[in-house]
Design a protein around this motif. Structure first.
Motif, mmCIF file in Angstrom:
data_model
loop_
_atom_site.group_PDB
_atom_site.id
_atom_site.type_symbol
_atom_site.label_atom_id
_atom_site.label_comp_id
_atom_site.label_asym_id
_atom_site.label_seq_id
_atom_site.Cartn_x
_atom_site.Cartn_y
_atom_site.Cartn_z
ATOM 1 N N TYR A 258 -56.078 -25.201 6.698
ATOM 2 C CA TYR A 258 -56.013 -23.969 7.475
ATOM 3 C C TYR A 258 -56.879 -22.893 6.831
ATOM 4 C CZ TYR A 258 -52.772 -21.830 4.076
ATOM 5 O OH TYR A 258 -52.203 -21.309 2.941
ATOM 6 N N LEU A 259 -57.285 -21.944 7.625
ATOM 7 C CA LEU A 259 -58.120 -20.825 7.178
ATOM 8 C C LEU A 259 -57.312 -19.538 7.288
ATOM 9 C CD1 LEU A 259 -61.823 -20.139 7.901
ATOM 10 C CD2 LEU A 259 -60.184 -18.404 8.594
ATOM 11 N N ALA A 260 -57.310 -18.745 6.221
ATOM 12 C CA ALA A 260 -56.637 -17.447 6.234
ATOM 13 C C ALA A 260 -57.662 -16.358 6.535
ATOM 14 C CB ALA A 260 -55.958 -17.170 4.896
ATOM 15 N N TYR A 261 -57.270 -15.424 7.377
ATOM 16 C CA TYR A 261 -58.173 -14.347 7.803
ATOM 17 C C TYR A 261 -57.433 -13.024 7.706
ATOM 18 C CZ TYR A 261 -60.173 -11.142 11.283
ATOM 19 O OH TYR A 261 -60.656 -10.026 11.935
ATOM 20 N N HIS A 262 -58.010 -12.084 6.969
ATOM 21 C CA HIS A 262 -57.450 -10.740 6.863
ATOM 22 C C HIS A 262 -58.381 -9.770 7.582
ATOM 23 C CE1 HIS A 262 -56.494 -6.806 4.924
ATOM 24 N NE2 HIS A 262 -55.269 -7.270 5.080
ATOM 25 N N PRO A 263 -57.944 -9.154 8.689
ATOM 26 C CA PRO A 263 -58.858 -8.303 9.479
ATOM 27 C C PRO A 263 -59.338 -7.069 8.734
ATOM 28 C CG PRO A 263 -56.905 -8.921 10.744
ATOM 29 C CD PRO A 263 -56.629 -9.303 9.336
ATOM 30 N N GLY A 264 -58.513 -6.491 7.867
ATOM 31 C CA GLY A 264 -58.912 -5.266 7.179
ATOM 32 C C GLY A 264 -58.917 -4.047 8.065
ATOM 33 N N ALA A 471 -59.428 -22.193 3.147
ATOM 34 C CA ALA A 471 -60.602 -21.325 3.293
ATOM 35 C C ALA A 471 -60.100 -19.915 3.580
ATOM 36 C CB ALA A 471 -61.524 -21.813 4.412
ATOM 37 N N PHE A 472 -60.897 -18.923 3.170
ATOM 38 C CA PHE A 472 -60.504 -17.530 3.376
ATOM 39 C C PHE A 472 -61.706 -16.754 3.884
ATOM 40 C CE2 PHE A 472 -60.058 -13.113 1.865
ATOM 41 C CZ PHE A 472 -58.876 -12.783 2.492
ATOM 42 N N PHE A 473 -61.467 -15.954 4.937
ATOM 43 C CA PHE A 473 -62.534 -15.130 5.501
ATOM 44 C C PHE A 473 -62.034 -13.684 5.572
ATOM 45 C CE2 PHE A 473 -65.461 -13.177 8.344
ATOM 46 C CZ PHE A 473 -66.638 -13.898 8.218
ATOM 47 N N PRO A 474 -62.723 -12.741 4.892
ATOM 48 C CA PRO A 474 -62.306 -11.339 4.933
ATOM 49 C C PRO A 474 -62.988 -10.583 6.061
ATOM 50 C CG PRO A 474 -63.999 -11.609 3.278
ATOM 51 C CD PRO A 474 -63.804 -12.970 3.918
ATOM 52 N N GLN A 497 -58.304 -18.734 -9.775
ATOM 53 C CA GLN A 497 -57.401 -19.885 -9.722
ATOM 54 C C GLN A 497 -58.076 -21.152 -9.229
ATOM 55 O OE1 GLN A 497 -53.283 -19.307 -8.228
ATOM 56 N NE2 GLN A 497 -53.814 -20.799 -6.645
ATOM 57 N N ASN A 498 -58.906 -21.045 -8.199
ATOM 58 C CA ASN A 498 -59.554 -22.216 -7.608
ATOM 59 C C ASN A 498 -60.947 -21.823 -7.132
ATOM 60 O OD1 ASN A 498 -60.041 -24.735 -6.571
ATOM 61 N ND2 ASN A 498 -58.703 -24.505 -4.789
ATOM 62 N N PRO A 499 -61.890 -21.670 -8.053
ATOM 63 C CA PRO A 499 -63.204 -21.118 -7.692
ATOM 64 C C PRO A 499 -64.004 -21.970 -6.718
ATOM 65 C CG PRO A 499 -63.202 -21.935 -9.944
ATOM 66 C CD PRO A 499 -61.780 -21.965 -9.488
ATOM 67 N N SER A 500 -63.726 -23.272 -6.656
ATOM 68 C CA SER A 500 -64.515 -24.133 -5.769
ATOM 69 C C SER A 500 -63.990 -24.135 -4.333
ATOM 70 C CB SER A 500 -64.538 -25.561 -6.306
ATOM 71 O OG SER A 500 -63.228 -26.102 -6.353
ATOM 72 N N SER A 501 -62.888 -23.440 -4.073
ATOM 73 C CA SER A 501 -62.387 -23.370 -2.700
ATOM 74 C C SER A 501 -63.304 -22.492 -1.858
ATOM 75 C CB SER A 501 -60.960 -22.812 -2.683
ATOM 76 O OG SER A 501 -60.938 -21.498 -3.204
ATOM 77 N N PHE A 502 -63.248 -22.673 -0.544
ATOM 78 C CA PHE A 502 -64.120 -21.931 0.366
ATOM 79 C C PHE A 502 -63.616 -20.491 0.498
ATOM 80 C CE2 PHE A 502 -67.119 -24.358 3.347
ATOM 81 C CZ PHE A 502 -67.595 -25.130 2.300
#
Length: 639
Positions: A258-264, A471-474, A497-502
């Motif tokens: 899953y991908l986490a998205y924070h709209p800001g 994956a994380f998208f800001p 913690q996990n630098p190779s993650s997307f």
């Protein structure tokens, strides 16, 4: 009884044929599935189970980065620890300000050789009637873990000694209001002498920090201490962690990423950067109210009315959810991608999320993944609040009405004006109920204060889920203003913690320029536009993105980019251009090699199950730069 009417006979025959047809269809479905026929209620939209490396990682060039902040031995501090006195602190602001401020406070306490009293979180203390089980610091964090994890660095106590408590009530101790990036000279030159003299001082932290982000190279241990605080010692209390684990488990059901998205999209952020005009109606007025208040308090030294669209093109405003949906679509994320919407506040509400939800139906948040009972376990038992709606005047008796009529004056009298339309309770409630009646925003009600406290909990849950995401998208990071942003903290934690993650690190100015080129064909952009977009975002995932991020965000918030102080690397030519990054010590290399071997074998097994197209990597953008102008075909919507 046999039907006597032809109509009844036809009806019975129709029902019989329908039942037979349903039975046959269920039999065929059961046979073709090879097992019992089941409907999974959690499948909101059909989801494919394969995991594409191009979309979910890992980033090979960053796999050699490893956290070292909690592994290195502490330097021994001469003399008794915490001998100079006590520091008690009041922290104002939301979750991201609290998280950043506490890490700075621990570093300041070590710098001054002082004993730190557990900080007081004002957003929870100001709320009336919240759960008595959790108070102040323990409303979010685990106090015992915080104290024990840092026992080798500083002394932390839960309260002041009794004799100092009385003196504090009489305001006998000096108090300092700190800026977001106070210098070392401020603490060593002004605060330390007062601390030694009075044996206790108070700090008021309201800007998301109290120490400069970049420290001299000789103070690398203080930077690693910040990382130990933020990424190890500040552990959420058990109820928050339990709910976060449940959400992550439900998002990853059947092994799907899953991908986490924070709209800001926060009102305070939009007001500071002048993004009011890109909204409509009441939202624009609310943003301008906040901006006017910032100018009045001296926080912002700009005109009230600015060109919001030029700010948007400059990259100062957050990306809209519709733009993020188009970006993910151009990157190749399929329609069934699961997206977790993080953040307790999305200014604009559900209306602004409609385009993103149309592009990706599996857009979920904590309310759609948890029951009310599970959320109430995090909040705890609370006492009911009195209604904020004013009560109507008491009814008068017939004698009182007659007396008023007789004392009303000479007759004939004109008829009184018709009564005004009453305001119903639902019109007075909510964050917008005041704007049609007043020029100034009213003081927060009891309900507002409680909602502010609850937002701390929901931000903590979303922070946990975002850090664990595949994956994380800001929607907004690299804030050039005064505040630490939620997405920046998540990105820094993931890098540690996990630098190779997307973890995407988009340049909003570059994306605004790309979107400006396709205003008439947003949903069918030309193929060269997609090529440029993928090139930009793929670079942001790699070492180039880290170097750019360090130049932009490191000077504003250390926790948003805790590199190179808090990480080490095994030999890796691609990271040689990142200055200051140390090699991991010998005692770590052996264990890291074993872990790397296991991960590589697992990755090879996963790659063997994927189609060949899934293992392809996008071509080098520099190699095809001469041919971009020739690519003017329209993008396939399913590409």
């Amino acid at each position: 009884m046999f039907p006597t009417s032809k109509i009844k006979l036809i009806a019975y025959l129709g029902i019989a044929f329908s039942a037979i047809s349903l039975f046959v269809h269920l039999f065929i479905a059961n046979s073709s599935a090879g097992g019992p026929y089941k409907v999974h209620v959690d499948d909101l939209y059909p989801v494919q189970r394969s995991r594409h490396r191009r979309l979910w990682g890992p980033v090979r060039s960053l796999e050699t980065l490893h956290p070292i902040a909690n592994a290195t031995p502490r330097e021994k501090q001469p003399g008794p620890i915490g001998d100079n006195g006590f520091i008690y602190v009041k922290i104002y602001g939301g979750f991201e300000k609290i998280q950043s401020s506490i890490s700075d406070l621990v570093a300041v306490s070590k710098l001054l050789n002082a004993t730190l009293v557990i900080p007081e979180i004002q957003s929870s203390l100001r709320s009336k009637g919240i759960s008595t089980k959790f108070k102040s610091f323990s409303y979010i964090y685990d106090e015992d873990n915080f104290i024990s994890s840092l026992s080798k660095d500083i002394v932390i106590v839960k309260t002041l000694p009794n004799n100092l408590k009385e003196a504090r009530k009489k305001t006998k101790f000096p108090t300092f209001s700190t800026k977001g990036s106070e210098s070392l000279n401020f603490y060593l030159g002004r605060v330390l002498p007062k601390l030694k003299e009075s044996k206790a001082i108070g700090l008021i932290v309201s800007q998301g920090g109290c120490l400069q982000p970049i420290l001299p190279p000789t103070m690398v241990e203080y930077q690693r201490l910040r990382c130990r605080v933020a990424f190890h010692a500040l552990q959420f209390r058990s109820e928050i962690r339990a709910l976060g684990k449940k959400i992550v488990g439900r998002l990853r059901a059947f092994g799907r990423p899953y991908l986490a998205y924070h709209p800001g999209l926060m009102r305070e952020t939009l007001a500071y950067h002048g993004c009011a005009e890109i909204f409509q109606d009441i939202h624009t007025e609310l943003i301008q109210h906040s901006r006017k208040d910032m100018i009045k308090k001296g926080i912002l030294k700009e005109d009230l009315n600015v060109d919001s669209f030029s700010r948007k093109r400059n990259g100062s405003c957050p990306l809209f959810p519709e733009e993020v949906g188009l970006i993910l679509r151009a990157m190749g994320y399929p329609l069934d991608t699961i997206i977790y919407l993080a953040g307790s506040e999305t200014f604009g509400g559900q209306r602004i999320l409609i385009p993103l939800r149309a592009l990706y139906p599996n857009l979920l948040d904590r309310t759609s993944l948890c029951t009310d009972k599970e959320r109430e376990a995090v909040v705890g038992p609370e006492s009911p609040l009195p209604s904020d709606i004013p009560y109507p005047p008491p009814a008068r008796s017939p004698d009182e009405l007659l007396k008023e009529w007789r004392q009303a004056g000479p007759r004939p009298r004109p008829l009184p004006p018709p009564p005004a339309r009453p305001f119903y309770p639902h019109e007075k409630q909510g964050w917008y109920g005041w704007i049609a009646e007043s020029e100034t925003e009213p003081s927060p009600s009891l309900t507002d204060l409680r909602s502010t406290a609850h937002r701390l909990l929901w931000d903590a849950v979303d922070y946990y889920v975002s850090v664990e995401a595949d994956a994380f998208f800001p929607g907004f990071n690299n804030d050039a203003g005064r505040w630490v942003d939620f997405a920046g903290l998540v990105m820094g934690h993931r890098l540690y913690q996990n630098p190779s993650s997307f973890t995407y690190r988009p340049d909003r100015k570059a994306l605004a320029e790309l979107f400006g080129n396709i205003t008439d064909n947003l949903y069918h952009p030309p193929r060269n536009w997609t090529f440029h977009l993928r090139s930009h975002l793929n670079k942001s995932l790699s070492t180039d993105g880290l170097i750019t991020e360090a130049q932009i965000s490191k000077s504003k918030s250390f926790l948003s980019h805790p590199l190179p102080e808090c990480s080490c690397t095994t030999p890796n030519p691609s990271l040689a251009q990142y200055k200051g990054l140390e090699e991991c010590p010998d005692w770590m290399v052996g264990d890291l090699a074993l872990v790397s071997t296991r991960l590589n074998s697992q990755s090879e097994d996963e790659d063997a199950d994927l189609p060949e197209d899934d293992l392809e990597v996008d071509p080098d953008p520099e190699g095809d730069s001469n041919r971009v102008s020739d690519q003017d075909e329209e993008m396939d919507p399913d590409d």
